[in-house]
Design a protein around this motif. Structure first.
Motif, PDB file in Angstrom:
ATOM      1  N   THR A  44      22.971  -8.851  51.840  1.00 36.89           N
ATOM      2  CA  THR A  44      23.472 -10.079  52.194  1.00 36.89           C
ATOM      3  C   THR A  44      24.087  -9.778  50.719  1.00 36.89           C
ATOM      4  OG1 THR A  44      21.627 -11.110  53.454  1.00 36.89           O
ATOM      5  CG2 THR A  44      23.515 -12.185  51.893  1.00 36.89           C
ATOM      6  N   ASP A  71      28.192 -10.799  58.724  1.00 44.37           N
ATOM      7  CA  ASP A  71      26.785 -10.743  57.873  1.00 44.37           C
ATOM      8  C   ASP A  71      26.169 -11.887  59.402  1.00 44.37           C
ATOM      9  OD1 ASP A  71      24.723 -10.894  56.914  1.00 44.37           O
ATOM     10  OD2 ASP A  71      25.587 -12.777  55.396  1.00 44.37           O
ATOM     11  N   GLU A  72      25.578 -10.538  59.754  1.00 45.96           N
ATOM     12  CA  GLU A  72      24.515 -10.904  61.579  1.00 45.96           C
ATOM     13  C   GLU A  72      24.673 -11.822  62.549  1.00 45.96           C
ATOM     14  OE1 GLU A  72      19.782 -11.336  60.280  1.00 45.96           O
ATOM     15  OE2 GLU A  72      19.847 -10.257  57.766  1.00 45.96           O
TER      16      GLU A  72
HETATM   17 MG   LIG Z   1      20.197 -12.349  55.105  1.00 46.12          MG
END
Ligand SMILES: [Mg+2]
Ligand SMILES: [Mg+2]
Ligand SMILES: [Mg+2]
Lengths: 303, 249, 347, 249, 347
Positions: free
Chosen positions: E40, E155-156
């Motif tokens: 991240t 992001d995921e």
């Molecule tokens: Mg993360």
């Protein structure tokens, strides 16, 4: 604690008596360690109302105008009235006050008329010093022969410059929020203010001028909002009395005895710029005989 | 944008700090020393700290269960109760004093009851503490309520599933996790209480708490005599609160 | 042992209706369902933190419907582990012991053995704040089991874990269940977890139980399209049945036996993908074309079209490579009549 | 446990409501009517509402950026700033007034500056508004800060990644999501301001705001004349706040 | 196109060191790694919300290292969708249009087409609060793509979704990428997502990139035990290598060619489980015993022991049933030398 064990004597008094009374309290408590004098200061009229209207418990009431005791407390809350000091009104200022360098006994009212000069007095409805300040202005109009002076002066004093008690004005002078303020001479001396003394004819300090003083009159609020009574000019005479249903009459008499003693309380007043009556005065023999025993020798009859 | 934000913030900080620092810096050390030697001043500051501490303690004892109730339970009229809790913030201070005197006098059944029990409100430490509790309560309750809300309900459920009664759960789980908020709440309550003047001056002129004394000195003697008292009170409070905050962090 | 009889819970916006569940002593039972099906609500009712509108809950034969949580003798482990953050690992685990002291002497299971099994004995003095996700979940398990509850409730205990910890906790859960013999009810939305851990399962949907039975049976023989979809039968087609033939689009699919229903379903791994124009002896073989191949690592997803019907199959990656299957490849789609399941979309 | 909680809560509710309801119920309708016909009373209540509303508005304008700064940025000295924001809660009210007068007079450079600009603090509406802003600011800033903190930073990041400048992001995302907290913050600020007495009575006895008038009437004329004014002030405030809360919910 | 050159970020307690990543135009690239690896953080640096300690970031050849987020022309979709809750679906999607108006005319991609593709056109007037998780994520995708960013960061995006929505969003993502040709950098901890979506991947661990390459290559040829473990090579053994023989415990395992290293790894699906005492011609076949069988639905996990070495294999469930494999079954464990990967634990 040990404080709670002490008996208390509650004294309501005029704001102008705060400094001498604080000293007297200290001296008295040193002499009577078992007694705690608790003072509450305010405009005399207001303090009297707190006793008569609100029933706040108090032992002694000392007023800047002895008439307040006659009108507000006798007969319901008090039986007699001792006059014990005088005072006079002065115009106080500081170095920083505008036009302070030009101020003199001849032009003070011209300076107070200037637009950018901030001056004030205490609330006539709450504090004798307030209506007395107005009386001084009325008398000045007559004394200097300047018709309309009073109204013009008042017009240059916004209501905001009126405070509940006269000594509050001292702080305003000292912080520079105000340029001139009407105070008792004693207050001016006690707080180290510069002041302008006025002729006896208008300063309300000489009882011999009472006939001239009589011409001044100020309307103030009565016992409830909206009603009005009239105060007429008279020399500044301080009165003191014992409240009838006092919680601690014994201690109160003890304190009063100390206060009225020429070498004790009255001397403190003298030292602090407030002329006392030595001895203190009562109006009639009948009143004198009605006083508590220890006080009788400290007073004389003088109408 | 950032520039605007920073300048607004600086303005606010200056607005708060300037008057206070000016006041704190004005009295000379000699004045401060002399003031502190004055027994009345010491007594007034002690009384201020004592009564507001007492108010905080009362808020802790009675306010904690209430805060818990507000944090955990849903019930009809909850919004109303939340409003009642905030009420003392908006009631003008003289009115608080007047209202307290109104029910403390012999004309009111409660006043008679108290009087017969020998409890005096007017002009007593009891009265001061009552008034200070009144003004400080919202601060305690709101702070502690947020503290309780920050403790996940799940922890309490797990504790009970393990056999702990609601009381045991409170003392073993909820309290240890929320006590910091209680300390902060007591600080806030005390801070608010120590500052109160208008309500106290009506209920008790004597015994004199510090704000009343400061007011009296200001109006009777002027700035010079009230400032040192004010400085001492502020210093004592600051030290006290810093200590407490440190202790609870 | 858990008996839930005709449990009803009415909440604003959600109703749980007539739930009946029997978890036999020592069983590992999973309650499956998508998010919002009401799984957690059933757990809440079992724990005793929400009032039930109707029905009864019995734990080990004792009616607990009106009892507070502390008198139900249940252990619970949540997805987020719900460890007491102000206590050490050891204090967390021993938390409930003082309330269940008497039971402990009886069976002799002690926390030492438990922490040994769970591999957290060395953590005893540590703060729970600095543990990894897997360690936290193991501590939560130890805490729940330390009081030797009659039943252990698990609320998606694996969902919040990183994949590397998930397998570990899953393995330990299975071993713990075997070694302690505790009755377990686990809630999850992941069918593979049920496969791995449980003997029986119930599928919950919108507050109702759709099917209950052994995991493999629910997996193989879903009773309706919802369950079929939930257990991963990607080939679900509305069909017209006539004796043992189902018409899907223009295809005619043979069934093993006559059945009534309005849908058929075939597991994607039951579909064989053969070279074009070949056959392997089954009745159901259709020429088709690969429309998409997606790799998932070990296995691949194949989308194929046979006339107007889309099939999906799962093949090991090495087979896809060996047969050189790619978009556009022509193939034969084959499956046994026994692998065609007949469903009813309306009960 | 539940019983204890409920009784503590009931006690607190009674403690807050009993004095106030007793006071509100005591004046006769005739008294209330007569009081309302008094021009001074109406003017004082109007002034109270006006000045505290003004204080809330100032808090909104200058406090919002500061609250945003506290909610979003980390910087050295942040703890200190948070302490400064809470300071007005703990400063005794008379000290606030004294400190304000201290820098407003000609003896202070700032006072001279203001004076030359024609701005007077003592005994002026400006002075009242300043003092009320001082006491109300913490309530606004703390409420709005919490409001900003409740808006996920991610929303702002996404907005900027889509091309919006920090300012555009604030007005299109942060503000619409936090404005409710601003209304609540202004209500809290105004509620605190309307209740102030001790600081105002030092800075401005006249023009008279309602709490000063209530105090004066109480000390000079007694309960009977102060209660109706108090009742009117409370009623006006309650209605105002209920309206605002309703409007913002 | 994304170029990350020697990116370093120093935070209290975490350091990202010398990250180099090149995502070619139109590529779908995944950044893989366990929780806390720094994935991240790299996204944050790309978005422009944290200051970098060193290195450069170029997007479409333009240096953006010091630019604020609004001048980077990136789109981002978060796990929690981060929709603007006070705006309708349509307002969310059109949010960024006013800032990128000019670009829109050029390519002619409009929001109508986008919402059509994502199947959310009918939701335009709805509040985003009442959408399902899958719908929310589709709106977030549409919003990010509506401004036609140079690159799309994910992001995921699938992690927080229910399994039933996950497959749908995954499919749509792949189609969207193909149809728009946008450059995508996706962060995830799930290797199967990389398989499905991406061509290339990078494995991040503790702030460092361990391996970069095509997904299948990283999957098949991990360079070190960490990557091997991460991509699911469950058989990782320390070994002593001598020419093309590796000694693991008392077993001697043949390699396809001589190699240097201190570890070998075998994918569980590359291990064949044959009847006892049989062989299928490979050099590596060892008699062994099944110690555990775990079902995961379609496939089963087998734990086996050959002398002092534990092997793990993955077999389709039907094979396990057909061969009647269970705990205690005697089997032959076989695998090709080509499937034995040699690794180095120290770089
Ligand atoms: Mg993360
Ligand atoms: Mg004394
Ligand atoms: Mg759930």
């Amino acid at each position: 604690g040990p404080c709670a064990a002490r008996e208390t004597v509650t004294v309501f008094h005029a704001g102008s008596l705060t400094v001498p009374f604080a000293q007297i309290e200290k001296d008295f408590e040193a002499l009577h360690p078992d007694i705690d004098v608790q003072r509450e200061a305010g405009g005399s009229t207001k303090m009297a109302r707190m006793i008569s209207e609100l029933g706040k418990p108090a032992d002694i009431m000392a007023s800047a105008d002895y008439k307040v005791i006659d009108k507000n407390l006798i007969p319901a809350k008090a039986d007699w009235n001792i006059r014990f000091a005088t005072n006079q009104l002065v115009l106080c200022y500081t170095d920083k006050s505008r036009f302070a360098d030009q101020l003199s006994g001849d032009n003070w009212y011209d300076i107070l008329l200037k637009k950018d000069v901030v001056w004030g007095h205490s609330d006539p409805n709450l504090d004798p010093c307030g209506y007395r300040s107005l009386m001084v202005l009325q008398l000045a109009e007559k004394h200097y022969g300047k018709p309309g002076l009073y109204d013009r002066l008042i017009a240059n004093r916004p209501k905001e410059n009126v405070r509940p008690k006269s000594v509050e004005l001292v702080s305003l002078l000292k912080t520079g929020n105000m340029d001139y303020a009407w105070e008792y001479l004693s207050v001016a001396v006690q707080h180290g203010l510069k002041y302008l003394t006025l002729p006896d004819r208008i300063n309300l300090g000489n009882y011999k001028e009472d006939d001239f003083y009589k011409q001044a009159s100020v309307k103030v609020t009565g016992k409830k909002p909206g009603t009005q009574i009239t105060r007429t000019g008279k020399s500044c005479t301080y009165g003191i009395t014992l409240i009838k249903d006092a919680p601690n009459p014994k201690g109160a008499v003890l304190f009063m005895e100390y206060l009225l003693h020429p070498e004790k309380g009255l001397k403190v007043l003298q030292d602090m710029g407030q002329p006392p009556f030595i001895p203190a005065r009562v109006s009639t023999d009948q009143v004198r005989s009605g006083l508590p025993q220890p006080l009788q020798p400290l007073t004389v009859v003088k109408p | 944008m950032l520039w605007l934000t920073v300048s607004c913030s600086a303005l606010i900080i200056a607005f708060i700090l300037l008057p206070l620092t000016e006041m704190v810096l004005q009295p000379s050390l000699a004045d401060l020393g002399e003031t502190l030697r004055d027994r009345d001043v010491r007594r007034a500051i002690q009384l201020s700290i004592g009564t507001s501490g007492m108010a905080a303690l009362i808020a802790f004892v009675f306010g904690t269960p209430f805060a818990y109730l507000l944090a955990r339970k849903q019930f009809p009229g909850k919004k109303f109760l939340e409003g009642v809790v905030d009420l003392p913030i908006m009631i003008p201070h003289p009115i608080i004093g007047i209202a307290m005197l109104g029910i403390a006098g012999r004309n009111h059944w409660l006043g008679r009851l108290l009087c017969d029990a020998g409890i005096r409100i007017m002009g007593s430490v009891t009265g001061i503490v009552l008034v200070l509790t009144f003004v400080g309560l919202p601060f305690y309750i709101n702070t502690v309520r947020a503290g309780f809300e920050a403790v996940p309900t799940r922890l309490e459920i797990v504790s009970r599933s393990l056999g702990a009664s609601p009381a045991a759960t409170f003392f073993r789980i909820t309290f240890p996790l929320a006590w910091r908020s209680m300390v902060v709440g007591m600080i806030m309550c005390m801070a608010r209480a120590v500052s109160e003047f208008g309500a106290v001056v009506i209920v008790a002129y004597h015994p004199m708490i510090a704000p009343v004394m400061i007011y009296e000195r200001f109006t009777a003697y002027g700035l010079k005599y009230s400032q040192p008292v004010a400085v001492w009170l502020i210093l004592v409070c600051l030290i006290l609160f810093l200590l407490l905050r440190h202790f609870s962090a | 042992m858990i008996q839930i009889e005709n449990l009803s819970i009415r909440l604003p916006g959600f109703v749980l209706r007539d739930i009946c569940l029997h978890v036999t002593p020592g069983e590992f039972f999973t309650l499956l369902g998508p998010t919002g099906a009401g799984k957690t609500l059933i757990l809440d009712a079992l724990v005793g933190i929400i009032p039930v509108t109707g029905g009864h809950i019995l734990i080990n034969g004792r009616e607990v419907t009106g009892l507070p949580p502390e008198r139900r003798e249940i252990g619970i482990v949540y997805q987020d582990n719900a460890l007491f953050p102000h206590l050490s690992v050891g204090e967390n685990i021993r938390y409930g012991l003082r309330y269940r002291q008497k039971d402990r002497r009886k069976t002799g299971l002690n926390t030492d053995k438990l922490t040994e099994w769970l591999g957290i004995r060395h953590l005893s003095e540590r703060s729970v704040l600095n543990l990894s996700g897997g360690e936290k979940q193991r501590v939560a398990l130890a805490r729940a089991l330390a009081t030797e509850p009659s039943v252990l409730l698990l609320d998606e205990p694996l969902s919040a874990l990183d994949p590397n910890f998930r397998a570990d906790i899953r393995d330990r859960l299975r071993r713990l269940h075997r070694e302690t013999g505790v009755t377990v009810l686990m809630v999850t939305h992941d069918f593979t977890e049920a496969h791995f851990l449980a003997r029986r399962t119930a599928i919950l949907n919108r507050g109702r139980i759709e099917q209950t039975g052994p995991v493999r049976e629910v997996f193989q023989r879903p009773v309706n399209p919802f369950v079929a979809d939930f257990v991963g039968m990607k080939n679900i087609f509305p069909a017209t049945l006539k004796r043992n033939v189902a018409s899907v689009g223009t295809l005619r699919i043979c069934l093993a036996a006559g059945a009534t229903g309005d849908c058929i379903a075939i597991r994607p791994e039951d579909i064989r993908v053969l070279p074009a124009d070949s056959a392997d002896g089954t009745e159901n073989h259709f020429p088709g074309e690969v429309t998409a191949v997606s790799s998932h690592g070990i296995y691949c997803d194949l989308c194929m079209q046979a006339r107007d019907v889309h099939f999906r199959a799962i093949l090991p990656y090495r087979e896809v490579v060996a047969s050189d299957l790619r978009e556009g490849s022509r193939v034969t789609i084959a499956f046994d009549p026994a692998d065609v399941h007949v469903l009813r979309s309306q009960p």
